[in-house]
Design a protein around this motif. Structure first.
Motif, mmCIF file in Angstrom:
data_model
loop_
_atom_site.group_PDB
_atom_site.id
_atom_site.type_symbol
_atom_site.label_atom_id
_atom_site.label_comp_id
_atom_site.label_asym_id
_atom_site.label_seq_id
_atom_site.Cartn_x
_atom_site.Cartn_y
_atom_site.Cartn_z
ATOM 1 N N ASP A 10 102.746 28.805 11.505
ATOM 2 C CA ASP A 10 103.219 29.769 12.492
ATOM 3 C C ASP A 10 102.596 31.139 12.241
ATOM 4 O OD1 ASP A 10 105.045 27.929 13.704
ATOM 5 O OD2 ASP A 10 106.381 28.221 11.977
ATOM 6 N N PRO A 11 102.406 31.934 13.295
ATOM 7 C CA PRO A 11 101.901 33.290 13.108
ATOM 8 C C PRO A 11 102.847 34.119 12.232
ATOM 9 C CG PRO A 11 101.785 32.650 15.413
ATOM 10 C CD PRO A 11 102.600 31.605 14.721
ATOM 11 N N MET A 12 102.277 35.125 11.587
ATOM 12 C CA MET A 12 103.061 36.068 10.806
ATOM 13 C C MET A 12 102.971 37.441 11.462
ATOM 14 S SD MET A 12 100.556 36.944 7.533
ATOM 15 C CE MET A 12 101.588 38.314 6.988
ATOM 16 N N SER A 13 103.937 38.288 11.175
ATOM 17 C CA SER A 13 103.899 39.663 11.659
ATOM 18 C C SER A 13 103.351 40.554 10.558
ATOM 19 C CB SER A 13 105.297 40.120 12.055
ATOM 20 O OG SER A 13 105.267 41.471 12.494
ATOM 21 N N ILE A 14 102.399 41.411 10.915
ATOM 22 C CA ILE A 14 101.836 42.318 9.928
ATOM 23 C C ILE A 14 101.458 43.628 10.612
ATOM 24 C CG2 ILE A 14 99.454 41.500 10.187
ATOM 25 C CD1 ILE A 14 99.246 41.801 7.072
ATOM 26 N N THR A 15 101.711 44.731 9.911
ATOM 27 C CA THR A 15 101.372 46.064 10.410
ATOM 28 C C THR A 15 100.302 46.664 9.529
ATOM 29 O OG1 THR A 15 103.593 46.419 11.288
ATOM 30 C CG2 THR A 15 102.247 48.373 10.890
ATOM 31 N N GLY A 16 99.300 47.248 10.150
ATOM 32 C CA GLY A 16 98.228 47.865 9.385
ATOM 33 C C GLY A 16 97.418 48.816 10.231
ATOM 34 N N THR A 17 96.380 49.363 9.619
ATOM 35 C CA THR A 17 95.509 50.330 10.276
ATOM 36 C C THR A 17 94.145 49.697 10.545
ATOM 37 O OG1 THR A 17 96.611 52.143 9.119
ATOM 38 C CG2 THR A 17 94.441 52.600 10.077
ATOM 39 N N VAL A 18 93.646 49.888 11.744
ATOM 40 C CA VAL A 18 92.328 49.371 12.101
ATOM 41 C C VAL A 18 91.268 50.237 11.427
ATOM 42 C CG1 VAL A 18 90.725 48.860 13.976
ATOM 43 C CG2 VAL A 18 93.200 48.542 14.315
ATOM 44 N N GLU A 19 90.493 49.637 10.529
ATOM 45 C CA GLU A 19 89.481 50.395 9.788
ATOM 46 C C GLU A 19 88.087 50.277 10.389
ATOM 47 O OE1 GLU A 19 90.829 50.925 5.190
ATOM 48 O OE2 GLU A 19 89.626 49.149 5.656
ATOM 49 N N VAL A 20 87.724 49.088 10.860
ATOM 50 C CA VAL A 20 86.356 48.836 11.337
ATOM 51 C C VAL A 20 86.432 47.944 12.571
ATOM 52 C CG1 VAL A 20 84.104 47.840 10.780
ATOM 53 C CG2 VAL A 20 85.415 48.997 8.988
ATOM 54 N N LEU A 21 85.540 48.203 13.531
ATOM 55 C CA LEU A 21 85.369 47.333 14.691
ATOM 56 C C LEU A 21 83.883 47.032 14.857
ATOM 57 C CD1 LEU A 21 87.733 49.134 17.230
ATOM 58 C CD2 LEU A 21 88.221 47.005 16.004
ATOM 59 N N THR A 22 83.528 45.748 15.039
ATOM 60 C CA THR A 22 82.122 45.377 15.244
ATOM 61 C C THR A 22 82.037 44.287 16.312
ATOM 62 O OG1 THR A 22 81.882 43.504 13.713
ATOM 63 C CG2 THR A 22 81.803 45.729 12.752
ATOM 64 N N ASP A 23 80.785 43.960 16.678
ATOM 65 C CA ASP A 23 80.568 42.855 17.613
ATOM 66 C C ASP A 23 80.537 41.512 16.898
ATOM 67 O OD1 ASP A 23 78.125 42.836 16.310
ATOM 68 O OD2 ASP A 23 76.939 43.323 18.092
ATOM 69 N N GLY A 24 80.651 41.537 15.570
ATOM 70 C CA GLY A 24 80.736 40.296 14.805
ATOM 71 C C GLY A 24 79.425 39.602 14.522
ATOM 72 N N ARG A 25 78.306 40.239 14.813
ATOM 73 C CA ARG A 25 77.005 39.607 14.559
ATOM 74 C C ARG A 25 76.555 39.874 13.130
ATOM 75 N NH1 ARG A 25 73.925 38.194 19.032
ATOM 76 N NH2 ARG A 25 71.990 38.916 18.079
ATOM 77 N N PHE A 26 75.967 38.857 12.518
ATOM 78 C CA PHE A 26 75.425 38.970 11.163
ATOM 79 C C PHE A 26 74.282 37.973 11.032
ATOM 80 C CE2 PHE A 26 78.658 35.717 11.080
ATOM 81 C CZ PHE A 26 78.122 34.698 10.305
ATOM 82 N N VAL A 27 73.497 38.092 9.970
ATOM 83 C CA VAL A 27 72.354 37.204 9.753
ATOM 84 C C VAL A 27 72.573 36.414 8.470
ATOM 85 C CG1 VAL A 27 69.861 37.045 9.395
ATOM 86 C CG2 VAL A 27 70.801 38.771 10.961
ATOM 87 N N TYR A 28 72.421 35.088 8.549
ATOM 88 C CA TYR A 28 72.550 34.253 7.354
ATOM 89 C C TYR A 28 71.386 34.504 6.405
ATOM 90 C CZ TYR A 28 76.462 31.561 9.205
ATOM 91 O OH TYR A 28 77.703 31.170 9.669
ATOM 92 N N GLU A 29 71.696 34.602 5.122
ATOM 93 C CA GLU A 29 70.708 34.954 4.114
ATOM 94 C C GLU A 29 70.269 33.752 3.278
ATOM 95 O OE1 GLU A 29 72.489 38.063 1.857
ATOM 96 O OE2 GLU A 29 72.538 39.466 3.548
ATOM 97 N N GLY A 30 70.389 32.566 3.815
ATOM 98 C CA GLY A 30 69.971 31.365 3.110
ATOM 99 C C GLY A 30 70.744 30.171 3.611
ATOM 100 N N GLY A 31 70.575 29.048 2.932
ATOM 101 C CA GLY A 31 71.327 27.865 3.280
ATOM 102 C C GLY A 31 70.854 27.196 4.554
ATOM 103 N N ILE A 32 71.768 26.492 5.220
ATOM 104 C CA ILE A 32 71.429 25.684 6.385
ATOM 105 C C ILE A 32 70.860 26.523 7.514
ATOM 106 C CG2 ILE A 32 72.381 24.109 8.118
ATOM 107 C CD1 ILE A 32 74.554 23.390 6.055
ATOM 108 N N TRP A 33 71.403 27.731 7.704
ATOM 109 C CA TRP A 33 71.004 28.568 8.849
ATOM 110 C C TRP A 33 70.283 29.844 8.401
ATOM 111 C CZ3 TRP A 33 76.089 26.298 9.494
ATOM 112 C CH2 TRP A 33 76.098 25.283 10.466
#
Length: 497
Positions: free
Chosen positions: A368-391
């Motif tokens: 089940d979901p939990m309730s949590i309160t906090g402060t938004v520190e960072v917002l991004t588009d979620g893109r990153f580059v894999y540095e090895g492995g399969i991709w």
């Protein structure tokens, strides 16, 4: 003699029958979805290794389709049918060819197809003809089926876990294929397996351990002049399909009896060592309490039951809830996938305080979901580059992503599940995951890339990719099998040739 024409392509992903979100075409588009000549632009990973060898051996690559994506639930039937038709239509247009080379996984299923790899290999065989060499590369967590063995001349799997060798596996597969195509080798392949279904916590190929030992033993066979290739398989146990098992595959140069003897010996040893694969586990509450008593940091909480790399949704908050309750002020980092929470953080903006219902939105079967309160520190588009492995070199897309701080806890909230490798997700949002007291790792092995020497506590929590399969509701996989059955009198390995 003209250069051999090699049809090259593949569909590569890993699926989960117990959870996660269905894999659709959009999931492949977020990773790799290449058609025709665009396939030839792949530089890394298994396809890059294949193409490099084809160039070195002066073979002509004939590109088909190459699609790969992060693991998830079964492919939707629409998704698989689309990719299958595109791949096979491309092959039908270019036959006759001298050989077919496919980059596959071995644990892909759709809503209605038990064995995607066997289905693709059978279709490729029907189009290419009975005498055209076909080789496929696989993950070492493949569910190797009779259809895969009988329709391929060679199956070549990763040698490492963590999976560091996708590129060199592509090279090995391509080299074997060309040798077969030009008559320099006559592959004789045998797969032997036993009904052992275990998680991958004790499945490393590095250091000491049962799978590492057996992988080294299998690879030592390649020193024999008659052995072309060997592979060990710790089957991905989170697809509920008939006949699953773990064992060894041996390819000799024309000696089927020798391949059978070696493969059976590897499978028999796997059965003998089956108990070594089951890990010790702690509940999230027990793990946090244990970690608070350990002076070292970080303490890795291995929440493998929610591994995106095994097809889970990544939306569990089992460890987050335990940390928030028992160690709220301890510096901790944890990931979670929750599109609604990520959107709420983006709407609020950096610096805003928000109260969220967090977790279990994508796959609510496990909590089940939990309730949590906090402060938004960072917002991004979620893109990153894999540095090895399969991709290696591929752009991963978490979708809109936020970092929420709640006292000492930093939570990376993503929109889409992504495969973990060397902590690229954390780095992309500016989170230092190496120095906190607790670090939640939602994978059974790749955390070693970030935390090679840290104390690790294996978490026993609900989810579709647990450290032990004892609690999973298998329906299609027939008993008896270990660990649900400790002993199977009269057991003999299942052999495909």
């Amino acid at each position: 003699m003209s250069p051999p024409r090699i049809a090259v392509g593949g569909i590569l992903t890993e699926c989960n029958d117990f959870g996660g979100t269905p894999i659709d075409i959009a999931a492949f588009a977020r990773f790799e979805l290449r058609y025709g000549e665009d396939v030839l632009g792949v530089a890394g990973g298994v396809m890059g290794g294949m193409l490099e060898v084809l160039a070195e051996r002066e073979a002509t690559p004939v590109p088909l389709l190459f699609a790969s994506t992060s693991p998830g639930g079964p492919l939707t039937d629409d998704c698989y049918e689309t990719l299958r038709l595109d791949l096979l239509a491309a092959l039908e247009q270019v036959v006759p060819v001298d050989a077919v080379l496919l980059a596959l996984h071995g644990a892909a299923v759709s809503e209605t197809v038990h064995d995607i790899e066997g289905d693709l290999l059978a279709a490729a065989r029907a189009l290419a003809g009975p005498d055209v060499p076909i080789v496929a590369t696989l993950d070492l967590h493949a569910h190797v089926t009779e259809a895969m063995v009988t329709n391929a001349d060679g199956l070549v799997a990763w040698e490492t876990y963590p999976h560091r060798d996708s590129y060199t596996t592509g090279r090995r597969g391509a080299a074997l294929l060309i040798d077969a195509a030009v008559g320099a080798a006559q592959p004789a392949m045998v797969m032997a397996k036993v009904p052992v279904l275990t998680g991958a916590v004790n499945g490393s190929t590095e250091g000491e351990g049962p799978f590492a030992d057996m992988m080294r033993k299998a690879k030592a066979l390649e020193e024999r002049p008659d052995v072309l290739s060997t592979s060990m398989f710790l089957v991905h146990p989170f697809i509920d399909r008939p006949g699953m098992g773990s064992g060894g595959l041996v390819i000799t140069d024309g000696d089927t009896d020798g391949a059978r003897e070696a493969a059976v010996a590897l499978a028999e040893e796997y059965w003998q060592r089956r108990h070594e694969f089951e890990p010790d586990m702690s509940t999230p509450t027990e793990a946090v309490r244990q970690g608070l008593l350990i002076d070292d940091s970080p303490i890795v909480l291995m929440e493998t039951a929610d591994a995106c790399g095994g097809g889970a949704a990544g939306d569990s908050v089992a460890c987050i809830a335990a940390l928030a309750e028992l160690a709220p002020d301890a510096a901790s980092v944890a990931p979670v996938v929750d599109p609604e929470a990520a959107a709420q953080c983006h709407a609020a903006g950096v610096g805003a305080e928000v109260t969220l219902r967090l977790g279990h939105r994508l796959d609510p079967r496990w909590g089940d979901p939990m309730s949590i309160t906090g402060t938004v520190e960072v917002l991004t588009d979620g893109r990153f580059v894999y540095e090895g492995g399969i991709w290696e070199g591929v752009v991963g897309e978490m979708g809109p992503t936020a970092v929420l701080r709640a006292s000492g806890l930093q939570i990376v909230i993503a929109t889409h599940p992504t495969y973990e490798w060397t902590g690229e997700q954390y780095t992309s949002v500016g989170v230092d995951a190496r120095t906190p007291k607790f670090a939640v790792a939602k994978n059974p092995m790749n955390y070693r890339m970030v935390y090679p020497d840290a104390p690790v506590i294996v978490i026993d929590s609900p989810g579709p990719t647990p450290a032990s399969v004892r609690s999973l509701p298998f329906e299609r996989m027939q008993r008896p099998f270990f660990p649900l059955d400790d002993d199977i009198p009269g057991l003999r390995p299942t052999v495909f040739a």
